[in-house]
Design a protein around this motif. Structure first.
Motif, PDB file in Angstrom:
ATOM      1  N   ILE A   7       0.046  44.053 -58.068  1.00 40.24           N
ATOM      2  CA  ILE A   7      -0.609  43.056 -57.089  1.00 40.24           C
ATOM      3  C   ILE A   7      -0.831  43.775 -56.084  1.00 40.24           C
ATOM      4  N   ALA A   8       0.059  45.274 -55.544  1.00 40.98           N
ATOM      5  CA  ALA A   8      -0.052  45.341 -54.575  1.00 40.98           C
ATOM      6  C   ALA A   8      -1.620  46.912 -54.829  1.00 40.98           C
ATOM      7  N   LEU A   9      -1.721  46.919 -56.212  1.00 43.38           N
ATOM      8  CA  LEU A   9      -2.691  48.311 -56.836  1.00 43.38           C
ATOM      9  C   LEU A   9      -3.968  47.668 -56.657  1.00 43.38           C
ATOM     10  N   MET A  10      -3.391  46.353 -57.101  1.00 41.79           N
ATOM     11  CA  MET A  10      -5.067  46.070 -56.904  1.00 41.79           C
ATOM     12  C   MET A  10      -5.932  45.689 -55.508  1.00 41.79           C
ATOM     13  N   THR A  72     -12.018  59.478 -50.139  1.00 38.05           N
ATOM     14  CA  THR A  72     -11.223  58.256 -50.328  1.00 38.05           C
ATOM     15  C   THR A  72     -10.947  57.800 -51.841  1.00 38.05           C
ATOM     16  N   LEU A  73     -11.880  57.678 -52.906  1.00 41.58           N
ATOM     17  CA  LEU A  73     -11.664  57.851 -54.136  1.00 41.58           C
ATOM     18  C   LEU A  73     -11.204  58.697 -54.673  1.00 41.58           C
ATOM     19  N   GLY A  74     -10.426  60.254 -54.104  1.00 39.30           N
ATOM     20  CA  GLY A  74     -10.001  61.243 -54.704  1.00 39.30           C
ATOM     21  C   GLY A  74      -8.595  60.342 -54.409  1.00 39.30           C
ATOM     22  N   ASP A  75      -8.445  60.011 -52.921  1.00 42.85           N
ATOM     23  CA  ASP A  75      -6.836  60.052 -52.812  1.00 42.85           C
ATOM     24  C   ASP A  75      -6.532  58.816 -53.617  1.00 42.85           C
ATOM     25  N   PHE A  76      -7.528  57.692 -53.818  1.00 38.59           N
ATOM     26  CA  PHE A  76      -6.597  56.704 -54.780  1.00 38.59           C
ATOM     27  C   PHE A  76      -6.493  57.057 -55.626  1.00 38.59           C
ATOM     28  N   THR A  77      -7.108  57.667 -56.628  1.00 39.86           N
ATOM     29  CA  THR A  77      -7.192  58.455 -57.614  1.00 39.86           C
ATOM     30  C   THR A  77      -5.607  59.171 -57.527  1.00 39.86           C
ATOM     31  N   ARG A  78      -5.208  59.574 -57.207  1.00 35.66           N
ATOM     32  CA  ARG A  78      -3.807  60.638 -57.139  1.00 35.66           C
ATOM     33  C   ARG A  78      -2.887  59.623 -57.205  1.00 35.66           C
ATOM     34  N   LEU A  79      -3.417  58.712 -55.944  1.00 40.07           N
ATOM     35  CA  LEU A  79      -2.052  57.635 -55.937  1.00 40.07           C
ATOM     36  C   LEU A  79      -1.669  57.166 -56.872  1.00 40.07           C
TER      37      LEU A  79
END
Length: 90
Positions: A7-10, A72-79
């Motif tokens: 849920i947190a990732l979504m 932003t997208l790179g950080d989220f992808t790494r996460l």
């Protein structure tokens, strides 16, 4: 991975979507309102009159916000990849 993690990732994914798409949609909205007001005042009803300025505004906003969007997208992808590795994926 627990339900709360999913849920947190979504939630984070939806927030990232708003952050990335917000400036582009905002630019399209502002230009659309201005062009619509111009069309209403002059009674010019041309379809390309609204399409071309919106296209240019969105392209300009995308060019100005490209570093932010990429970071932003790179950080989220790494996460996401770190989470995949943490649960045992290869």
């Amino acid at each position: 991975m627990s339900d709360s993690d999913v849920i947190a990732l979504m939630r984070d994914g939806l927030w990232i979507t708003l952050l990335v798409g917000g400036p582009l949609m905002g630019a399209a909205l502002v230009v659309g309102l201005i062009v619509s007001l111009f069309q209403a005042l002059t009674q010019v009803n041309e379809a390309s009159l609204i399409f071309v300025p919106k296209l240019l505004a969105v392209a300009g906003a995308a060019a100005l916000t490209a570093p932010f969007i990429g970071r932003t997208l790179g950080d989220f992808t790494r996460l996401l990849f770190d989470r995949i590795v943490a649960i045992g994926g290869v």
